[in-house]
Design an enzyme around this catalytic site. Structure first.
Site, PDB file in Angstrom:
ATOM      1  N   CYS A  68      -0.433  38.980 -14.021  1.00 25.33           N
ATOM      2  CA  CYS A  68       0.395  37.860 -13.562  1.00 25.33           C
ATOM      3  C   CYS A  68       0.237  37.657 -12.055  1.00 25.33           C
ATOM      4  O   CYS A  68       0.204  38.612 -11.283  1.00 25.33           O
ATOM      5  CB  CYS A  68       1.854  38.104 -13.901  1.00 25.33           C
ATOM      6  SG  CYS A  68       2.201  38.126 -15.674  1.00 25.33           S
ATOM      7  N   SER A  89      11.824  42.638 -15.738  1.00 24.23           N
ATOM      8  CA  SER A  89      10.464  42.352 -15.325  1.00 24.23           C
ATOM      9  C   SER A  89      10.454  42.089 -13.831  1.00 24.23           C
ATOM     10  O   SER A  89      11.450  41.650 -13.251  1.00 24.23           O
ATOM     11  CB  SER A  89       9.953  41.120 -16.074  1.00 24.23           C
ATOM     12  OG  SER A  89       8.792  40.606 -15.462  1.00 24.23           O
ATOM     13  N   CYS A 101      -4.596  41.119 -18.607  1.00 26.68           N
ATOM     14  CA  CYS A 101      -4.490  41.916 -17.382  1.00 26.68           C
ATOM     15  C   CYS A 101      -5.626  42.915 -17.250  1.00 26.68           C
ATOM     16  O   CYS A 101      -6.061  43.232 -16.138  1.00 26.68           O
ATOM     17  CB  CYS A 101      -3.162  42.664 -17.360  1.00 26.68           C
ATOM     18  SG  CYS A 101      -1.717  41.651 -17.710  1.00 26.68           S
ATOM     19  N   GLU A 125      12.515  45.872 -21.170  1.00 24.81           N
ATOM     20  CA  GLU A 125      12.492  44.890 -20.096  1.00 24.81           C
ATOM     21  C   GLU A 125      13.089  43.581 -20.623  1.00 24.81           C
ATOM     22  O   GLU A 125      12.822  43.187 -21.757  1.00 24.81           O
ATOM     23  CB  GLU A 125      11.033  44.677 -19.685  1.00 24.81           C
ATOM     24  CG  GLU A 125      10.824  44.080 -18.340  1.00 24.81           C
ATOM     25  CD  GLU A 125       9.364  44.228 -17.926  1.00 24.81           C
ATOM     26  OE1 GLU A 125       9.043  45.242 -17.274  1.00 24.81           O
ATOM     27  OE2 GLU A 125       8.558  43.353 -18.255  1.00 24.81           O
TER      28      GLU A 125
END
EC number: 4.2.1.9
Length: 564
Positions: A194, A470, A49, A444
């Site tokens: 993502c 998430s 990311c 999460e």
């Protein structure tokens, strides 16, 4: 322009030692005399990311230099939500948001930098950087590093979520190991966050709706060279903001702009985590904006984004039709976003986004003909969540569920039951003691929710937790239940076999037992011992608040002198 903050480190006879350290970094008299501009990112190898930051940081520094500033690059941490998922390491994910904000404050105030450009990538890095900007309240621009390109396998577009759900499909025999391996290798073909409308892309859109980033930058894929142009312009713009004494982050982050942020989450079926991050950003500005306020906006905003996980498309698809600007224009025109709110350019939302492309009707619907009339995310109240809980309804075929409780005291025990498939249709899986204090860290739960969905049980069972989900989570999943079980919230009182009703249209979450039984159980309840007695998690547990206020660790609206 006000007196530069950085002059406290550069001017005067007694600052000779300070200047000596600057000269040791290669700065000459001219560079020392210019404004000092912080440029923070998460460049590193913790997650794909953030690996898009490198060339964008360089471009931002070039823009700063061109406009008469001296860029000062520094870094902060990132905890990959993906790699920390489904084990104890996830307890550090939400904690990392606070560390990021704290570290930005420490560097910006400790070194008296005059302005800031901040990059975010993985989920918590986006709100963490924005929180740091609002706390420091110097001229600031946020830039999202960009998402990955989607994968492709057998003609199907893939995101990282497909690899999680493929594990569950393998467990049920729906796919073989060769297919699982192929999905693993195909789902994330480039660096970047993502690709779906998970937390990173959701908060990137929120940054545009807040007005604290470059207009229409958020949906540009992370590997596209176009991002360097935006970053370079940001470098020049932040110098203009400094010379013009703003606008400052707290001029931009207002109650109305926070409502705009909540609206774009609901309109795109975005991450439930935004219900945690928006109150946390508000706290930094000294604004009380709770999960109830977020819920009110969710309830009045139509779902117009056909985006994964509830829909079909990904960030690059939004980019291809005109970017986040398409969504914002649609919501401004329908009155769901207040176009009068200010942006970093000094122009309003309406002025910046008024000429954007119109909704295409497939990826982004018109507000007049939405996918759903009242948003893709909802806040639930009831005797099981008196202070609120959050569910993503986008993509659900059924929004009312009644079942019987199956109680687990932590995530691991529930994961074990799901892996063994020792649960059944109609169960309401309760994972408790995973809240901000009880976890600590509010883990999460994508690992377990994706397994359930991959096993074909996504809407045949429900899952309720005081932990988080998430942005990629889908199914009948309710998180952020408040107050949390560890401090005596009603979730602590649920027993195996209890009847539970989830009614998303009515915004209700209820344990179907009478008040007398509630009182008996409450009187018998005792608090569990803390899971961590030392280290960062122990400190966090002593400071952190509950989910409705953003799970923050300090009273907001911090003040700092401008060295005037």
């Amino acid at each position: 322009m006000k007196k530069l903050r950085s002059r406290v480190t550069t001017d005067g006879l007694d600052r000779a030692p300070h200047r000596a350290f600057m000269r040791a970094m290669g700065l000459d008299d001219e560079a020392i005399a210019k404004p000092m501009i912080g440029v923070v990112s998460m460049k590193g190898e913790q997650t794909p990311c953030n690996m898009t930051h490198d060339f964008q940081v360089d471009a931002a520094k070039t823009g700063i230099s061109e406009a008469g500033g001296t860029p000062r690059e520094f870094s902060t941490i990132s905890v990959s939500d993906a790699i920390s998922m489904n084990h104890e390491g996830m307890k550090f994910s939400l904690l990392s948001r606070e560390i990021i904000a704290d570290s930005i404050e420490a560097v910006m105030h400790g070194l008296a930098y005059d302005a800031l450009i901040g990059f975010g990538g993985c989920d918590k890095t986006l709100p963490g950087v924005i929180m740091g900007m609002v706390r420091c309240n110097v001229p600031s621009i946020f830039i999202y590093g960009g998402s990955s390109l989607p994968g492709l396998h057998k003609g199907k577009t893939l995101t990282a979520l497909d690899s999680y759900e493929a594990v569950g499909a393998f467990m049920t025999g729906d796919i073989d190991k060769q297919e699982l391996d192929a999905i693993e290798r195909a789902c994330l073909p480039t660096i970047g966050a993502c690709a779906g409308q998970f937390t990173a892309n959701t908060m990137a859109m929120v940054s545009e709706a807040l007005g604290i980033t470059m207009p229409n930058v958020s949906m540009i894929p992370g590997v596209y060279a176009e991002r360097a142009q935006f970053a370079r312009r940001a470098g020049r713009l932040v110098m203009d903001m400094l010379r013009n004494d703003g606008p400052l982050p707290r001029d931009i982050v207002t109650r109305k702009s926070l409502e705009n942020g909540a609206a774009i989450v609901a309109a795109t079926g975005g991450s439930t985590n935004a219900a945690l991050h928006l109150p946390a950003i508000a706290n930094e500005a000294g604004i009380k904006f709770t999960i109830d306020d977020v819920g009110e906006v969710f309830a009045r905003t139509p779902l117009i984004g056909n985006l994964r996980p509830g829909g079909k498309y990904v960030a690059k698809d939004v980019y291809d039709i005109g970017g986040t600007a398409v969504v914002i224009r649609a919501l401004v025109e329908s009155g769901h976003i207040d176009g009068s709110c200010l942006t970093i350019t000094g122009r309003t939302i309406a002025e910046e986004y008024g000429n954007a492309n119109k909704a295409d009707g497939e990826i982004i619907y018109s507000s007049a003909k939405p996918i759903m009339p009242d948003g893709g995310v909802a806040v639930l109240k009831g005797n099981l969540s008196p202070d609120g809980a959050v569910i993503k309804v986008a993509g659900l075929k059924k929004t009312v569920f009644e079942g019987t409780a199956r109680v687990f005291e932590d995530e691991e025990s529930c994961v074990a039951a799901v892996k063994d498939r020792s649960y059944k249709e109609g169960d309401v899986l309760i994972i408790r003691n995973e809240g901000p204090v009880g976890g600590p860290g509010m883990r999460e739960m994508l690992g377990v929710t994706a397994l359930i969905y991959g096993q074909g049980m996504g809407e045949k069972v429900a899952l309720i937790t005081d932990g988080r989900f998430s942005g990629a989570t889908r199914g009948m999943c309710i998180g952020y239940v408040s107050p949390e079980a560890y401090i005596g919230g009603p979730l602590a009182l649920v027993r195996d076999g209890d009847p539970i009703r989830i009614d998303a249209p009515a915004r209700r979450l209820d344990l179907m037992i009478d008040e007398a039984e509630f009182a008996v159980r409450k009187a018998a309840w005792t608090q569990r011992p803390p899971r961590h007695r030392a280290g960062a998690l122990a400190k966090y547990a002593k400071l952190v608040g509950q989910a409705p206020g953003g799970a923050v660790t300090h009273d907001g609206g911090a003040e700092w002198p401008w060295f005037e």
